[in-house]
Design a protein around this motif. Structure first.
Motif, PDB file in Angstrom:
ATOM      1  N   THR A   5      47.347  58.989  24.896  1.00  0.00           N
ATOM      2  CA  THR A   5      48.327  58.083  25.489  1.00  0.00           C
ATOM      3  C   THR A   5      49.586  58.825  25.904  1.00  0.00           C
ATOM      4  O   THR A   5      50.294  58.388  26.819  1.00  0.00           O
ATOM      5  N   VAL A   6      49.897  59.932  25.238  1.00  0.00           N
ATOM      6  CA  VAL A   6      50.915  60.890  25.660  1.00  0.00           C
ATOM      7  C   VAL A   6      50.352  62.275  25.389  1.00  0.00           C
ATOM      8  O   VAL A   6      49.813  62.535  24.320  1.00  0.00           O
ATOM      9  N   ARG A  23      49.062  62.334  21.420  1.00  0.00           N
ATOM     10  CA  ARG A  23      49.296  61.004  20.852  1.00  0.00           C
ATOM     11  C   ARG A  23      48.122  60.089  21.166  1.00  0.00           C
ATOM     12  O   ARG A  23      47.584  60.099  22.280  1.00  0.00           O
ATOM     13  N   SER A  61      51.145  60.317  16.660  1.00  0.00           N
ATOM     14  CA  SER A  61      51.140  61.607  17.354  1.00  0.00           C
ATOM     15  C   SER A  61      51.125  62.736  16.341  1.00  0.00           C
ATOM     16  O   SER A  61      51.461  62.550  15.170  1.00  0.00           O
ATOM     17  N   ARG A 192      57.593  57.776  25.301  1.00  0.00           N
ATOM     18  CA  ARG A 192      56.223  57.521  25.752  1.00  0.00           C
ATOM     19  C   ARG A 192      56.180  57.349  27.267  1.00  0.00           C
ATOM     20  O   ARG A 192      55.313  57.907  27.950  1.00  0.00           O
ATOM     21  N   SER A 196      54.542  60.323  29.807  1.00  0.00           N
ATOM     22  CA  SER A 196      53.185  59.938  30.198  1.00  0.00           C
ATOM     23  C   SER A 196      53.050  59.653  31.685  1.00  0.00           C
ATOM     24  O   SER A 196      51.975  59.276  32.146  1.00  0.00           O
ATOM     25  N   GLN A 197      54.130  59.847  32.463  1.00  0.00           N
ATOM     26  CA  GLN A 197      54.004  59.705  33.913  1.00  0.00           C
ATOM     27  C   GLN A 197      53.027  60.770  34.441  1.00  0.00           C
ATOM     28  O   GLN A 197      52.944  61.870  33.888  1.00  0.00           O
ATOM     29  N   SER A 201      52.926  64.723  33.080  1.00  0.00           N
ATOM     30  CA  SER A 201      51.848  64.845  32.111  1.00  0.00           C
ATOM     31  C   SER A 201      50.903  65.985  32.492  1.00  0.00           C
ATOM     32  O   SER A 201      50.510  66.799  31.651  1.00  0.00           O
ATOM     33  N   TYR A 244      58.895  64.122  19.586  1.00  0.00           N
ATOM     34  CA  TYR A 244      58.449  64.330  20.963  1.00  0.00           C
ATOM     35  C   TYR A 244      58.938  65.632  21.593  1.00  0.00           C
ATOM     36  O   TYR A 244      58.359  66.083  22.581  1.00  0.00           O
TER      37      TYR A 244
END
Length: 461
Positions: A5-6, A23, A61, A192, A196-197, A201, A244
């Motif tokens: 997801t990330v 993550r 994560s 997040r 995650s774009q 990413s 992160y």
């Protein structure tokens, strides 16, 4: 298995070691695991699969560590996450599961220990991604520039060793005027969304990325504007930062997170080029009798590194500008801590340390500048500023008139430190591509579409 997801985010990488952030997503009471498998390109057999359990304590994560890698070698890898019904899995039993891995292949390259080899880096800061009701507003604007970085990295020769993100990777306070985020889950949601774009990413999954925070990971001009009750904000923001940004950096000695690091500044080596990434935000002392932008321990470590490092080129990252000083909010950067800055300059000058480059962002304008000394012809220090990756209409771009350039930066009994720009000030979204060879550092600024805006050479001595 499902796509992360990330992530994956490749972090600290050495000649034989790499850290990769992944993550997943909580699945009620079911155990959740993340996994990575890797091999050298062209080989059918995977060298190894590594699994780690994810928990809500770390926002589902964690960082998977790859060890015993070969130096200067490319690997391809896959990453994903899954849940199980069994609570008794071991590392061995996970290897036996008939997992269907996500098909996407990513690539990482370990460092070369060779000296004299040309190296390249990407540098940027200040990526504004506005959130409205928990959802990114026009996310393509905040992600667009990373597509250009990815294209450059795929074609670059020498290959890009790493990307340095020098502050304001997120804006906790993007709606600071009326609805600033303060709760832990709100801040996690920003990370997040930001990481995650699709374009960022893809870039971070294939290029080793190093990060350091600035003020907007907490609050504008932190801690100068700290108010009563902001201790809770700081705790929430810094816990999210550790998960992160710090998690995949060198601040954790063994690459395993889950505890607070001793500090956020760190060092890493790339052949005969060394980097010292300072924390110029969370260790400040604003008292009148001992103003410090770096705490005592960090200043000592930086000076010792400057003096004793065998590196041919020393790169010092400071999220706020070392020089020149800005006319507006200049006291939030090194201009507000002139005594400590002068001590660092005198350390460099009196020990005759060459090829020291300060890397920073923050000011929403990019530039290169040079510092010399009126009585010491051998002294020379340069700064490279790269900002912003994505601006907001609420904030102006810096121009040449934004900086104090008509007087010495500092002076003492030994003489004056004199500054000059070595290129134009860039007042638009951009990133810097640094190429370091035996003779010089070539600083190439590109716009968000990848077009070359300006190229400046810094001769090495």
């Amino acid at each position: 298995m499902l796509k992360p997801t990330v992530g994956p985010i490749i972090g600290h990488t050495t000649t034989n070691h790499a850290r990769i952030f992944v993550r997943g997503k909580a699945q009620k009471d079911a155990p959740v695991f993340a996994g990575i498998r890797y091999r050298q390109p062209g080989h059918e057999q995977w060298l190894k699969s590594i699994f780690i359990r994810l928990t809500s304590l770390q926002d589902m994560s964690d960082v998977i560590v790859l060890n015993n890698l070969a130096a200067d070698t490319e690997y391809e890898y896959q990453a994903g996450w899954f849940s199980t019904t069994s609570t008794g899995h071991t590392e061995e039993s996970l290897q036996e599961l008939p997992l269907q891995w996500p098909q996407e292949l990513y690539r990482l390259r370990t460092r070369s220990g060779a000296v004299g080899t040309p190296r390249a880096y990407i540098v940027g800061s200040c990526r504004y991604l506005r959130m409205t009701a928990g959802i990114p507003s026009a996310p393509q604007l905040g992600d667009r520039i990373f597509a250009s970085m990815t294209q450059l990295a795929q074609q670059a020769n020498p290959p890009v060793s790493a990307m340095l993100m020098t502050g304001d990777q997120i804006y906790v306070d993007d709606l600071n005027f009326f609805a600033p985020d303060r709760e832990h889950q709100q801040i996690l949601a920003k990370y997040r969304a930001a990481f995650s774009q699709p374009h960022i990413s893809r870039l971070m999954a294939n290029v080793s990325t190093y990060m350091i925070l600035d003020d907007h990971e907490i609050e504008d001009n932190w801690p100068k504007k700290k108010r009563s009750g902001d201790d809770v904000l700081y705790k929430n923001a810094i816990t999210a930062y550790e998960l992160y940004q710090a998690s995949h950096s060198p601040v954790f000695d063994d690459g395993r997170i889950g505890r607070h690091p001793k500090h956020y500044w760190y060092q890493f080596t790339d052949g005969d080029i060394e980097w010292f990434v300072t924390d110029s935000r969370t260790r400040r002392n604003l008292s009148a009798d001992d103003r410090r932008i770096l705490d005592v321990e960090q200043e000592h470590a930086l000076c010792q590194w400057l003096i004793h490092s065998p590196a041919r080129v020393r790169m010092v990252v400071t999220s706020v500008m070392f020089f020149p000083d800005a006319k507006r909010d200049g006291d939030d950067a090194w201009g507000g801590f002139p005594g400590q800055r002068l001590r660092l300059l005198e350390t460099i000058r009196t020990h005759r340390i060459r090829n020291v480059i300060f890397i920073s962002g923050d000011v929403h304008g990019s530039l290169t500048s040079r510092l010399t000394h009126s009585e010491d012809q051998d002294f020379e220090v340069h700064t490279i500023v790269s900002s912003p990756l994505c601006n907001t209409r609420l904030l102006p771009y810096a121009t040449q008139s934004s900086f104090i350039l008509d007087r010495p930066l500092a002076r003492n009994a030994a003489g004056e430190y004199r500054q000059e720009l070595t290129g134009k000030v860039i007042s638009q979204d951009n990133f810097a591509h640094l190429v370091i060879n035996a003779e010089r550092i070539q600083v190439n600024y590109h716009d968000r579409d990848g077009k070359l805006l300006q190229s400046t050479g810094i001769d090495l001595r």
